[in-house]
Scaffold this motif. Structure first.
Motif, PDB file in Angstrom:
ATOM      1  N   LYS A  22      55.587  36.796   7.156  1.00 36.90           N
ATOM      2  CA  LYS A  22      56.616  35.767   7.338  1.00 36.90           C
ATOM      3  C   LYS A  22      56.320  34.649   6.346  1.00 36.90           C
ATOM      4  O   LYS A  22      55.945  33.535   6.707  1.00 36.90           O
ATOM      5  N   LEU A  25      50.014  24.443  16.615  1.00 36.67           N
ATOM      6  CA  LEU A  25      51.304  25.136  16.615  1.00 36.67           C
ATOM      7  C   LEU A  25      51.329  26.262  15.586  1.00 36.67           C
ATOM      8  O   LEU A  25      51.916  27.326  15.827  1.00 36.67           O
ATOM      9  N   ASN A  26      50.686  26.065  14.451  1.00 33.61           N
ATOM     10  CA  ASN A  26      50.561  27.088  13.424  1.00 33.61           C
ATOM     11  C   ASN A  26      49.824  28.308  13.978  1.00 33.61           C
ATOM     12  O   ASN A  26      50.245  29.452  13.768  1.00 33.61           O
ATOM     13  N   VAL A  39      54.691  25.125   7.450  1.00 34.27           N
ATOM     14  CA  VAL A  39      53.389  24.753   8.007  1.00 34.27           C
ATOM     15  C   VAL A  39      52.746  23.661   7.151  1.00 34.27           C
ATOM     16  O   VAL A  39      52.314  22.624   7.667  1.00 34.27           O
ATOM     17  N   GLN A  85      50.606  33.513   9.052  1.00 35.70           N
ATOM     18  CA  GLN A  85      51.999  33.801   8.741  1.00 35.70           C
ATOM     19  C   GLN A  85      52.085  34.796   7.585  1.00 35.70           C
ATOM     20  O   GLN A  85      52.958  35.656   7.564  1.00 35.70           O
ATOM     21  N   VAL A 113      52.000  34.540  18.457  1.00 29.49           N
ATOM     22  CA  VAL A 113      53.208  35.015  19.133  1.00 29.49           C
ATOM     23  C   VAL A 113      54.025  35.916  18.210  1.00 29.49           C
ATOM     24  O   VAL A 113      54.546  36.953  18.635  1.00 29.49           O
ATOM     25  N   ASP A 114      54.117  35.538  16.943  1.00 33.71           N
ATOM     26  CA  ASP A 114      54.887  36.352  16.002  1.00 33.71           C
ATOM     27  C   ASP A 114      54.263  37.729  15.829  1.00 33.71           C
ATOM     28  O   ASP A 114      54.971  38.734  15.758  1.00 33.71           O
ATOM     29  N   LYS A 149      57.581  30.865   6.374  1.00 35.57           N
ATOM     30  CA  LYS A 149      57.033  29.861   7.286  1.00 35.57           C
ATOM     31  C   LYS A 149      55.885  29.060   6.672  1.00 35.57           C
ATOM     32  O   LYS A 149      55.554  27.982   7.169  1.00 35.57           O
ATOM     33  N   SER A 208      45.055  32.144  10.918  1.00 36.21           N
ATOM     34  CA  SER A 208      45.688  30.829  10.871  1.00 36.21           C
ATOM     35  C   SER A 208      44.708  29.720  11.211  1.00 36.21           C
ATOM     36  O   SER A 208      44.871  28.601  10.753  1.00 36.21           O
ATOM     37  N   ASP A 260      52.059  30.029  16.656  1.00 36.64           N
ATOM     38  CA  ASP A 260      53.168  30.738  16.020  1.00 36.64           C
ATOM     39  C   ASP A 260      52.708  32.070  15.434  1.00 36.64           C
ATOM     40  O   ASP A 260      53.385  33.086  15.593  1.00 36.64           O
ATOM     41  N   ALA A 261      51.564  32.074  14.760  1.00 37.46           N
ATOM     42  CA  ALA A 261      51.065  33.321  14.177  1.00 37.46           C
ATOM     43  C   ALA A 261      50.739  34.338  15.266  1.00 37.46           C
ATOM     44  O   ALA A 261      51.047  35.527  15.127  1.00 37.46           O
ATOM     45  N   ASN A 309      51.415  38.198   8.928  1.00 38.78           N
ATOM     46  CA  ASN A 309      52.591  38.722   9.620  1.00 38.78           C
ATOM     47  C   ASN A 309      53.754  38.995   8.672  1.00 38.78           C
ATOM     48  O   ASN A 309      54.819  39.414   9.106  1.00 38.78           O
TER      49      ASN A 309
END
Length: 186
Positions: A65, A141-142, A72, A60, A148-149, A68, A52, A145-146, A63
Motif C-alpha cells: 500500500k 496509528l501507523n 504517514v 505499508q 489491520v491492513d 499510504k 512499521s 494501520d499496517a 502490505n
C-alpha cells in the motif's frame, strides 16, 4: 474459361475453409478449479506491525500500500515540525521572562508585559505538548494501520456478499426511504 476460373476459385476457398475449420481432436480437456486454496500466514499482521514499528511506513510497503507512505510521513512530519517550532518559541518567551526577572530585559520583548510573557509561555508549552502527543499518536496509528491492513488482505472478499444502498418510495407518505440491503448469493 471464366467458368473454370470461378469453379477453381470456389474449390480453393472451400478447401481452405475446411482446413482451417478442423480442430485438434486429441486435446485433453482440463477442469478449471474455481475454489483455489489460499495459504494464510497468521504472522503477516505481526510482521507488518513490526516493520512499521521499526521504520514508519515500512509496514505499508510490506502490505504493498505504497500510497499510504506519504500520508504517514506527512502526518508525523507536520506534527514534529509544530512540536519543534512551539518548543523553540516557548524557550524564547521563557528566556525573555527570566531575563526580565533578573534585571536584563530583552529588547525584542519590551512591548510585552510580564503577564503576557507568562501567557505566551503557557500557550506554546501547551501546543508543543499536544504536538508531541500527535507525533506519538500518528506513530501508533501507523503501526495499527499496517497490522489491520495485513489482516484484511487475507480476508476473502468476493462478489457473493454485497452491501448496496437502496432507495424505495413509501406508498403511504410518497416520500423516499433510504436503506441498505445485504445480499448473499450461495
Amino acid at each position: 474459361m471464366n467458368k473454370i476460373l470461378s469453379i477453381g476459385l470456389l474449390l480453393f476457398l472451400i478447401g481452405n475453409v475446411s482446413v482451417f475449420a478442423q480442430a485438434k481432436t486429441d486435446a485433453v480437456l482440463k477442469t478449471k478449479d474455481t475454489l483455489k486454496s489460499v495459504d494464510i500466514d497468521p504472522l503477516t499482521p505481526a510482521k507488518a506491525a513490526f516493520y512499521s514499528a521499526i521504520l514508519p511506513g515500512l509496514g505499508q510497503a510490506y502490505n504493498k500500500k505504497y500510497w499510504k507512505i506519504p500520508l504517514v510521513y506527512g502526518a508525523m512530519g507536520t506534527s514534529l515540525y509544530f512540536y519543534i517550532d512551539n518548543k523553540k518559541k516557548y524557550n524564547e518567551y521563557r528566556d525573555a521572562y527570566k531575563s526580565r526577572l533578573a534585571g536584563n530585559p530583552d529588547p525584542n520583548y519590551n512591548y510585552l508585559s510580564d503577564s503576557q510573557l507568562i501567557q505566551a509561555q503557557e500557550f506554546y508549552q501547551r501546543n508543543y505538548s499536544l504536538s508531541g502527543f500527535f507525533v506519538i499518536g500518528f506513530y501508533v496509528l501507523n503501526i495499527i494501520d499496517a497490522n489491520v491492513d495485513a489482516a484484511l488482505i487475507q480476508f476473502n472478499v468476493n462478489q457473493n456478499l454485497s452491501l448496496k444502498p437502496e432507495i424505495s418510495p413509501d406508498s403511504v407518505t410518497l416520500k423516499s426511504n433510504l436503506g441498505l440491503t445485504i445480499n448473499y448469493r450461495f
